[in-house]
Design an enzyme around this catalytic site. Structure first.
Site, short mmCIF file in Angstrom:
data_model
loop_
_atom_site.label_atom_id
_atom_site.label_comp_id
_atom_site.label_asym_id
_atom_site.label_seq_id
_atom_site.Cartn_x
_atom_site.Cartn_y
_atom_site.Cartn_z
CG HIS A 156 1.63 -14.43 27.20
ND1 HIS A 156 1.03 -15.38 26.41
CD2 HIS A 156 2.64 -14.18 26.59
CE1 HIS A 156 1.88 -15.54 25.51
NE2 HIS A 156 2.71 -14.77 25.01
CB CYS A 172 5.94 -13.66 24.88
SG CYS A 172 5.34 -11.72 24.72
#
EC number: 2.-.-.-
Length: 196
Positions: A156, A172
Site C-alpha cells: 500500500h 505490510c
C-alpha cells in the site's frame, strides 16, 4: 572542567560537543565554522542498497505479472506478464522479524482510497489507536492498496514519506503514494507476489 551541579565533562567530550555544535577550538581561540548556504535543501539518501533480482529465481512464470518484495534491500520489483514492463520501487518493511511474513501470496483485491482498521494485535500494542481510519490523507494505507491473500497483509501507499526505506511497518509493504498508484495500475487481481 567543572559544570553546574558538580557534574564533570572530559576534554574529549568538550571537543566532541564543540565539533557537533559547529565550533572548532584551535590554539586557544574559538572560531565558528562557516559554509556557503545551500541553494536547495540536501537530499536524504536511502541507506539501503537496492538489489535487483531475476524473476526466474523466484517464480515459475509471469502469468498475471509478478511482484517481488525484498525485505532486506527494502525494495519492490514488478514484472509484467509479457516482460515489457519492469519497475523497481523503494519501500518500507516490517519493524521486526516477528511482524514479517515471508513466502508466496497473490493480489486478491485492489482498492483505491482504502479505509483501514488496526488488527487485533496492533490494538493490543497501541490501545489508543482509533478502531477505524476512513479514506483520506491521514489513512495509513495511503491512496491505493493491493490486498494480499494473507489476512491483514497489503502492499500500500503511505503519506508519511519518512517510512520509505526503513523498517517502519506493522507487517505490510509501503510505497510512496505516487509509486503505489503506478503499481496499482500495472498489477491485477491474480498477480503473484513473493516477500523474501
Amino acid at each position: 572542567m567543572k559544570l553546574i551541579k558538580d557534574s564533570f565533562i572530559s576534554r574529549r567530550g568538550a571537543l566532541l560537543g564543540a565539533a557537533a555544535s559547529g565550533v572548532f577550538l584551535g590554539a586557544g581561540v574559538a572560531t565558528a565554522q562557516t559554509t556557503a548556504p545551500l541553494a536547495t535543501p540536501p537530499v536524504r539518501r536511502n541507506i539501503s542498497s537496492f538489489s535487483t533480482s531475476n524473476w526466474r529465481d523466484h517464480f515459475d512464470n509471469l502469468n498475471h505479472g509478478a511482484i517481488l518484495c525484498d525485505i532486506d534491500s527494502r525494495a519492490v520489483q514488478y514484472w509484467s506478464e509479457d516482460e515489457s514492463v519492469y519497475k523497481l520501487y523503494p519501500s518500507s518493511v516490517p519493524e521486526s522479524e516477528e511482524l514479517t511474513k515471508r513466502g508466496y501470496t497473490s493480489v486478491i483485491k485492489k482498492v483505491e482510497g482504502p479505509s483501514w482498521r488496526p488488527t487485533p494485535s496492533m490494538k493490543i500494542r497501541n490501545p489508543d489507536w482509533p478502531d477505524y481510519f476512513p479514506p483520506g490523507p491521514d489513512n495509513p494505507l495511503g491512496t491505493h492498496a493491493l490486498y494480499l491473500s494473507w489476512q491483514y497483509y497489503r502492499v500500500h501507499g503511505t503519506g508519511d514519506t519518512r517510512k520509505i526505506g526503513r523498517q517502519s511497518s506493522n507487517g505490510c509493504i509501503g510505497l510512496y503514494n505516487e509509486h503505489i498508484k503506478e503499481l496499482f495500475a500495472l498489477a491485477e487481481v491474480g498477480t503473484q507476489v513473493k516477500l523474501f
